[in-house]
Design a protein around this motif. Structure first.
Motif, PDB file in Angstrom:
ATOM      1  N   LYS A  80     -11.048  -4.970 -13.797  1.00 27.13           N
ATOM      2  CA  LYS A  80      -9.906  -5.714 -14.282  1.00 27.13           C
ATOM      3  C   LYS A  80      -8.586  -5.114 -13.832  1.00 27.13           C
ATOM      4  CE  LYS A  80      -8.637  -8.241 -18.436  1.00 27.13           C
ATOM      5  NZ  LYS A  80      -8.932  -8.473 -19.833  1.00 27.13           N
ATOM      6  N   GLY A  81      -8.535  -3.813 -13.654  1.00 29.23           N
ATOM      7  CA  GLY A  81      -7.305  -3.181 -13.209  1.00 29.23           C
ATOM      8  C   GLY A  81      -7.565  -2.314 -12.011  1.00 29.23           C
ATOM      9  N   PRO A  82      -6.561  -2.091 -11.150  1.00 23.06           N
ATOM     10  CA  PRO A  82      -6.771  -1.323  -9.928  1.00 23.06           C
ATOM     11  C   PRO A  82      -6.777   0.165 -10.166  1.00 23.06           C
ATOM     12  CG  PRO A  82      -4.498  -2.025 -10.095  1.00 23.06           C
ATOM     13  CD  PRO A  82      -5.202  -2.606 -11.285  1.00 23.06           C
ATOM     14  N   LEU A  83      -7.436   0.887  -9.269  1.00 27.63           N
ATOM     15  CA  LEU A  83      -7.356   2.336  -9.286  1.00 27.63           C
ATOM     16  C   LEU A  83      -6.068   2.733  -8.586  1.00 27.63           C
ATOM     17  CD1 LEU A  83     -10.911   3.606  -8.387  1.00 27.63           C
ATOM     18  CD2 LEU A  83      -9.722   3.836 -10.552  1.00 27.63           C
ATOM     19  N   LEU A  84      -5.123   3.278  -9.306  1.00 23.28           N
ATOM     20  CA  LEU A  84      -3.815   3.603  -8.758  1.00 23.28           C
ATOM     21  C   LEU A  84      -3.413   5.001  -9.162  1.00 23.28           C
ATOM     22  CD1 LEU A  84      -2.051   0.260  -9.655  1.00 23.28           C
ATOM     23  CD2 LEU A  84      -2.732   0.949  -7.373  1.00 23.28           C
ATOM     24  N   GLU A  85      -2.679   5.678  -8.320  1.00 24.13           N
ATOM     25  CA  GLU A  85      -2.129   6.969  -8.697  1.00 24.13           C
ATOM     26  C   GLU A  85      -1.056   6.766  -9.755  1.00 24.13           C
ATOM     27  OE1 GLU A  85      -3.254   9.717  -7.692  1.00 24.13           O
ATOM     28  OE2 GLU A  85      -4.621   8.957  -6.160  1.00 24.13           O
ATOM     29  N   ALA A  97      -2.714  -5.919 -10.038  1.00 22.71           N
ATOM     30  CA  ALA A  97      -3.592  -6.229 -11.173  1.00 22.71           C
ATOM     31  C   ALA A  97      -3.737  -7.732 -11.348  1.00 22.71           C
ATOM     32  CB  ALA A  97      -3.039  -5.586 -12.441  1.00 22.71           C
ATOM     33  N   SER A  98      -2.651  -8.476 -11.149  1.00 21.91           N
ATOM     34  CA  SER A  98      -2.697  -9.937 -11.269  1.00 21.91           C
ATOM     35  C   SER A  98      -3.566 -10.545 -10.176  1.00 21.91           C
ATOM     36  CB  SER A  98      -1.278 -10.517 -11.198  1.00 21.91           C
ATOM     37  OG  SER A  98      -0.485 -10.026 -12.253  1.00 21.91           O
ATOM     38  N   LEU A 102      -7.107 -12.617 -10.670  1.00 18.97           N
ATOM     39  CA  LEU A 102      -7.313 -13.941 -10.089  1.00 18.97           C
ATOM     40  C   LEU A 102      -8.560 -13.965  -9.224  1.00 18.97           C
ATOM     41  CD1 LEU A 102      -6.361 -16.827  -9.476  1.00 18.97           C
ATOM     42  CD2 LEU A 102      -4.961 -15.869  -7.618  1.00 18.97           C
ATOM     43  N   GLU A 103      -8.724 -12.952  -8.383  1.00 23.09           N
ATOM     44  CA  GLU A 103      -9.896 -12.884  -7.509  1.00 23.09           C
ATOM     45  C   GLU A 103     -11.193 -12.902  -8.312  1.00 23.09           C
ATOM     46  OE1 GLU A 103      -7.974 -10.186  -3.869  1.00 23.09           O
ATOM     47  OE2 GLU A 103      -9.408  -9.314  -5.291  1.00 23.09           O
ATOM     48  N   GLN A 104     -11.238 -12.092  -9.353  1.00 22.36           N
ATOM     49  CA  GLN A 104     -12.469 -12.002 -10.138  1.00 22.36           C
ATOM     50  C   GLN A 104     -12.710 -13.265 -10.953  1.00 22.36           C
ATOM     51  OE1 GLN A 104     -12.213  -8.317 -12.317  1.00 22.36           O
ATOM     52  NE2 GLN A 104     -12.729  -7.103 -10.518  1.00 22.36           N
ATOM     53  N   SER A 213      -9.790 -10.594   1.980  1.00 26.34           N
ATOM     54  CA  SER A 213      -9.859  -9.582   0.926  1.00 26.34           C
ATOM     55  C   SER A 213     -11.277  -9.040   0.802  1.00 26.34           C
ATOM     56  CB  SER A 213      -9.416 -10.162  -0.419  1.00 26.34           C
ATOM     57  OG  SER A 213      -9.602  -9.224  -1.466  1.00 26.34           O
ATOM     58  N   PRO A 214     -11.595  -7.924   1.473  1.00 26.19           N
ATOM     59  CA  PRO A 214     -12.924  -7.324   1.323  1.00 26.19           C
ATOM     60  C   PRO A 214     -13.284  -7.040  -0.130  1.00 26.19           C
ATOM     61  CG  PRO A 214     -11.740  -6.293   3.128  1.00 26.19           C
ATOM     62  CD  PRO A 214     -10.756  -7.179   2.429  1.00 26.19           C
ATOM     63  N   ARG A 215     -12.281  -6.645  -0.914  1.00 26.06           N
ATOM     64  CA  ARG A 215     -12.520  -6.358  -2.333  1.00 26.06           C
ATOM     65  C   ARG A 215     -13.071  -7.581  -3.054  1.00 26.06           C
ATOM     66  NH1 ARG A 215      -7.155  -4.952  -4.695  1.00 26.06           N
ATOM     67  NH2 ARG A 215      -6.878  -7.196  -4.486  1.00 26.06           N
ATOM     68  N   MET A 216     -12.493  -8.748  -2.791  1.00 25.75           N
ATOM     69  CA  MET A 216     -12.949  -9.977  -3.427  1.00 25.75           C
ATOM     70  C   MET A 216     -14.346 -10.361  -2.939  1.00 25.75           C
ATOM     71  SD  MET A 216     -11.024 -13.669  -3.547  1.00 25.75           S
ATOM     72  CE  MET A 216     -11.686 -15.036  -4.531  1.00 25.75           C
ATOM     73  N   ALA A 217     -14.591 -10.195  -1.639  1.00 28.14           N
ATOM     74  CA  ALA A 217     -15.900 -10.541  -1.085  1.00 28.14           C
ATOM     75  C   ALA A 217     -16.994  -9.655  -1.670  1.00 28.14           C
ATOM     76  CB  ALA A 217     -15.866 -10.403   0.440  1.00 28.14           C
ATOM     77  N   TYR A 218     -16.714  -8.360  -1.802  1.00 32.18           N
ATOM     78  CA  TYR A 218     -17.700  -7.454  -2.373  1.00 32.18           C
ATOM     79  C   TYR A 218     -17.929  -7.745  -3.857  1.00 32.18           C
ATOM     80  CZ  TYR A 218     -17.815  -4.435   1.776  1.00 32.18           C
ATOM     81  OH  TYR A 218     -18.009  -3.931   3.039  1.00 32.18           O
TER      82      TYR A 218
END
Length: 349
Positions: A80-85, A97-98, A102-104, A213-218
């Motif tokens: 639900k949220g990104p891994l961010l520093e 994050a938005s 949306l992707e998920q 978006s590889p992240r969305m495809a995975y």
């Protein structure tokens, strides 16, 4: 409505599957804030180093929730949220994050839609349903490889681990398909036609998603594999005793107990090579291992959602040998993520 659930947690010796009831629709994710390195668990130096708990759960109304207890070390995207520093820009974090949400949301909607169609068409036809499901499930992996080969041609991407693992995943799904064919799942022309049409559409859709978006495809592939795990798990619980009385197909015995297990080890990126060797005595054992394969695919697809985190299990062993020798070069991280990022970095560099 069908249920798709994946829960990824720390190392556990208990059985993978636990059933619960849920009536609330929700999507919940929790994870550590810090990146974890995706490494094999075979080395004593790496065992239990920086292990964090990651959970990804997708629940639907009035259905059983199938929990897959999994463990792996990965730079894993929490959902639900990104891994961010911590020092990352707040506005960019909120925007990302938005986008992730949306992707998920789109992925869950598409997965649920396909599940509803399969539930309607194959309510009482189990093996044909499995045949269609496996025809569809193997598509993303050679779609990923197609795009990665294109990136290599343009000089945007230089890492063999992704190609090795995705090919091994495709090889695993192909054998699932061969097993369903031997069980008669492809006996009707309509089932073959439907599987081929959906697979063709799914291929081009996955290629487009993976480029953008590889992240969305995975994540979409994770949803598909999660549904496959749930489907086989329920099938085993309903028909277990009958399956134990039936012989295992020859192709299943050859694949799961053969002498060459390199590709079988390669797709299981959370395990050290040679740590899983199935015993196939009947048809029940076959479906147990197919179900467990889908759980391994879920882990790998989840690890892939963080750029550059995927490592081949055999490459990890080679890296451990390099630690003790001079002159070894560890492969660099993936260069870019998606066509937009690749073009931008090509112009900048």
């Amino acid at each position: 409505m069908a249920t798709a659930t994946v829960a990824i947690s720390s190392i556990s010796s208990r059985p993978l599957v636990a059933l619960h009831r849920s009536r609330a629709a929700a999507i919940s994710y929790s994870s550590s804030r810090q990146f974890l390195r995706h490494r094999s668990i075979s080395s004593p130096r790496l065992l239990f180093r920086n292990v964090r708990r990651v959970q990804a759960t997708i629940l639907q109304d009035d259905e059983e929730k199938v929990v897959v207890e999994e463990s792996f070390k990965a730079e894993t995207f929490p959902g639900k949220g990104p891994l961010l520093e911590e020092e990352s820009d707040t506005s960019s974090s909120a925007l990302e994050a938005s986008v992730i949400k949306l992707e998920q949301g789109v992925n869950v909607f598409l997965t649920d839609s396909v599940i509803k169609i399969l539930d309607t068409l194959y309510r009482d036809r189990t093996y044909p349903r499995f045949f269609v499901l496996e025809t569809i499930a193997r598509v993303p992996y050679f779609a990923f490889m197609s795009v990665l080969h294109m990136y290599e041609t343009f000089g945007w991407w230089r890492r063999a681990d992704y190609l090795k693992v995705h090919f091994a995943e495709s090889w695993n799904e192909m054998h699932h398909l061969l097993i369903m064919e031997e069980l008669g799942g492809n006996s009707w022309w309509f089932d073959r036609f439907l599987g081929q049409i959906v697979a063709t559409f799914y291929y081009f859709m996955t290629v487009f998603l993976y480029i953008v978006s590889p992240r969305m495809a995975y994540h979409f592939s994770e949803c598909v594999e999660s549904h496959a795990f749930e489907t086989y798990d329920k099938f085993l619980k309903t028909n277990g005793e009958e399956l134990k009385k039936s012989p295992a197909p020859d192709i299943a015995v050859k694949y799961y107990t053969g002498s060459d297990m390199y590709l079988f080890d390669e797709f299981q990126t959370s395990r050290a090579p040679n740590t899983r060797r199935p015993v196939i005595e009947n048809l029940y054992d076959v479906f147990v291992n197919i179900r467990d394969d889908e759980a391994e695919h879920c882990k790998t697809m989840r690890a892939c959602q963080t750029l550059g985190s995927l490592r081949s299990p055999h490459s990890v062993l080679e890296d451990e040998e390099c630690d003790e020798e001079s002159g070894c070069v560890i492969p660099e991280e993936a260069h870019c993520e998606g066509i937009v990022d690749c073009v931008k970095k090509s112009i900048t560099n």
